[in-house]
Structure formats: C-alpha cells, structure tokens
Design a protein around this motif. Structure first.
Motif, PDB file in Angstrom:
ATOM      1  N   ALA A  73       0.929  -1.085   0.379  1.00 19.76           N
ATOM      2  CA  ALA A  73      -0.097  -0.288  -0.120  1.00 19.76           C
ATOM      3  C   ALA A  73       0.658   1.052  -0.178  1.00 19.76           C
ATOM      4  O   ALA A  73       1.186   2.912  -0.388  1.00 19.76           O
ATOM      5  N   MET A  74       2.080   1.208   1.239  1.00 16.29           N
ATOM      6  CA  MET A  74       2.953   2.057   0.538  1.00 16.29           C
ATOM      7  C   MET A  74       3.826   2.522  -0.501  1.00 16.29           C
ATOM      8  O   MET A  74       3.250   3.761  -0.501  1.00 16.29           O
ATOM      9  N   ALA A  75       4.196   1.683  -0.854  1.00 19.58           N
ATOM     10  CA  ALA A  75       4.939   1.744  -2.457  1.00 19.58           C
ATOM     11  C   ALA A  75       3.542   2.975  -3.813  1.00 19.58           C
ATOM     12  O   ALA A  75       3.851   2.793  -4.381  1.00 19.58           O
ATOM     13  N   GLU A  76       1.588   2.226  -3.786  1.00 18.86           N
ATOM     14  CA  GLU A  76       1.322   2.982  -4.530  1.00 18.86           C
ATOM     15  C   GLU A  76       0.874   3.872  -3.807  1.00 18.86           C
ATOM     16  O   GLU A  76       0.530   4.264  -5.124  1.00 18.86           O
TER      17      GLU A  76
ATOM     18  N   SER B 175      13.642   4.274  -4.705  1.00 22.77           N
ATOM     19  CA  SER B 175      14.881   2.849  -4.241  1.00 22.77           C
ATOM     20  C   SER B 175      14.744   2.735  -2.654  1.00 22.77           C
ATOM     21  O   SER B 175      14.976   1.241  -2.000  1.00 22.77           O
ATOM     22  N   ALA B 176      15.831   3.683  -2.557  1.00 21.99           N
ATOM     23  CA  ALA B 176      15.903   4.204  -0.651  1.00 21.99           C
ATOM     24  C   ALA B 176      14.916   4.322   0.223  1.00 21.99           C
ATOM     25  O   ALA B 176      14.623   3.722   1.119  1.00 21.99           O
ATOM     26  N   VAL B 177      13.737   4.952  -0.511  1.00 22.71           N
ATOM     27  CA  VAL B 177      12.356   5.140   0.113  1.00 22.71           C
ATOM     28  C   VAL B 177      12.024   4.018   0.644  1.00 22.71           C
ATOM     29  O   VAL B 177      11.166   4.064   2.055  1.00 22.71           O
TER      30      VAL B 177
ATOM     31  N   TRP C 272      10.970   2.746   4.176  1.00 24.23           N
ATOM     32  CA  TRP C 272       9.486   1.777   4.922  1.00 24.23           C
ATOM     33  C   TRP C 272       9.773   0.114   5.225  1.00 24.23           C
ATOM     34  O   TRP C 272       8.759   0.098   5.822  1.00 24.23           O
ATOM     35  N   ALA C 273      10.652  -0.265   3.973  1.00 26.93           N
ATOM     36  CA  ALA C 273      10.768  -1.743   4.749  1.00 26.93           C
ATOM     37  C   ALA C 273      11.848  -2.279   5.795  1.00 26.93           C
ATOM     38  O   ALA C 273      10.935  -3.066   7.068  1.00 26.93           O
ATOM     39  N   ALA C 274      12.145  -1.502   6.725  1.00 30.93           N
ATOM     40  CA  ALA C 274      13.675  -1.405   7.771  1.00 30.93           C
ATOM     41  C   ALA C 274      12.123  -0.913   8.661  1.00 30.93           C
ATOM     42  O   ALA C 274      12.565  -1.341   9.988  1.00 30.93           O
TER      43      ALA C 274
END
Lengths: 140, 140
Positions: A26-29, A51-53, A57-59
């Motif tokens: 959902a964040m990626a969208e 990519s870094a952002v 979020w993954a971290a």
C-alpha cells in the motif's frame, strides 16, 4: 466530482493507514517511483530516491515495534497539480508490552498524475516534549 | 529566459541571505502574505499565517545572536506553478564571542505568482548531532 482538497486529504489518510498497517505494498502505491522523491523520518537523515525510500519503509516495517498514528491540525493546500499537507502526527509506538507516545510535525507533498495524487516528499520531525507532558509516560 | 529551477534556486538563496542579514523587509518580500502560509523553525512549534510568521522572524531578528547559514545537498523540484527545495542548512550561531554549529533539514515550498516565486512553507528540523561530530564544539 471530488474536490482536489478532499482527494489529497484521502490520499494523505491512506498514507497513515499504510504506515499503521506496516503495509509495504500500500505504501508503494502511494508514492511516485522517481529518483527525486525524498523522505525524512523523525530523527533520521533524509532518504532520497524511491528505491532508498522503499528500503527505509521496509526497515521500519521489519522492526518489532508497531505504530498508531493520528493526525491533528491538518491543513491541505492545492496549487495546480501540486499539493501539500501540514499536520501533527500523534504517534503511539508499541514495543513489546509498552507504548511510547511522541509527536512529529509533518510536511507531505503530492503531485497529480493521471492515476491520481502521488506522494513525492514526506518530512516528519520530532516535536518538543515540552508541549506534550505525557510524551515519556508509559501507558500499557 | 531563466529556467524555472534556476529562478527558484535564486529565491531560495535570497531567503537564506535575508535570514543571515536579519533583514525583516527582505524576508517579507520573499513570502506570500496569506493566512495559510506556515513556518517551522528548528525546534519550534509550527507558526501559521503570514502575520504570525512575520512576528516569528521579528523575534529571531530581535535576538542578540547572529547566524551564518550555508546550504548543502540542495535539490530543486518544479511542478507547474509550485516548487520545493530540499536542503541541509549548516548553521553557525554566534552568541557573544562563541559560535555554535548545528544542522537542520529544510523543506521550502514556493508558488509562482505574477511577481515571481514566493515562499509559502518553510519546515526546518534539527538534525542529529551524531553525523556531525563538531556540532557541539565551540570555535573562535
């Protein structure tokens, strides 16, 4: 027809729901996948480029903590195909059995694309505890 | 013809020159005088509306300290009649005979008017000292 301000307000609300849900998809969208987007998490150095952002979020989503975020004093401004939201994030972080409260001042910038409004910049900075006496209390 | 990015970059530079000069008049010329502009000084609560923003600059300019500010890692984005600048502020604050160094992460939003680009939002947040070992050192 949805007013621009309302559309931006809804996308902004989806951003905080994705954050609370630790939902990377959902964040990626929500974000423009561009090399020039940027994100400042509270207390972090700025992160630049999708990519870094995405990795940031993954971290956060990989951590054992969980977040509840409500927004206060929210203001939406639209200027053509660009918009920004100013709000205060009221954050409750759960780590194991304890909750920690904090506040952050957020500036979120969006641009309008054919598919709708996309987030291109998130800047959240920790706010002083002074105006928030319960900030360090543990509520359980 | 000046490229939009260059025009925004120049207005952003004027903002920091007005700040260093403690020049309230130059600062006033840079901002849109609207009820919805907003400003987050490092460590301050958000200030909303031109009158309050102007008063906040007056309070800073009335202090005995003096500032030197240079910007690093500056990025300009233009989207139609809206633009934003992301940069790191390297700040040297002089109080009497001592200088204190600090850093802030800044997001500056501008809108294009007939008269040119005007500042409508400034969000500067203190950055961690960890990545800036000299932050607490006193030079001079």
């Amino acid at each position: 027809m949805v007013r621009d301000e309302d559309a931006v307000r809804e996308v902004n609300a989806r951003f905080y729901r994705a954050l609370e849900a630790y939902d990377a998809e959902a964040m990626a969208e929500l974000w423009a996948h561009e090399s020039w987007v940027a994100c400042v998490h509270p207390g972090w150095e700025i992160v630049r480029g999708w990519s870094a952002v995405e990795a940031s979020w993954a971290a956060i989503f990989a951590s054992a903590s969980r977040l509840r975020v409500s927004t206060d004093e929210l203001e939406v401004r639209v200027s053509g195909d660009c918009a920004w939201v100013i709000c205060i994030e009221q954050i409750a972080t759960r780590v194991e059995e304890s909750f920690y409260r904090s506040r952050a001042q957020a500036t979120n910038i969006f641009v309008r694309r054919d598919s709708g409004w996309l987030l291109v910049h998130h800047h959240a900075s920790p706010m002083s505890e002074a105006a928030f006496p319960d900030a360090t209390s543990t509520v359980q």
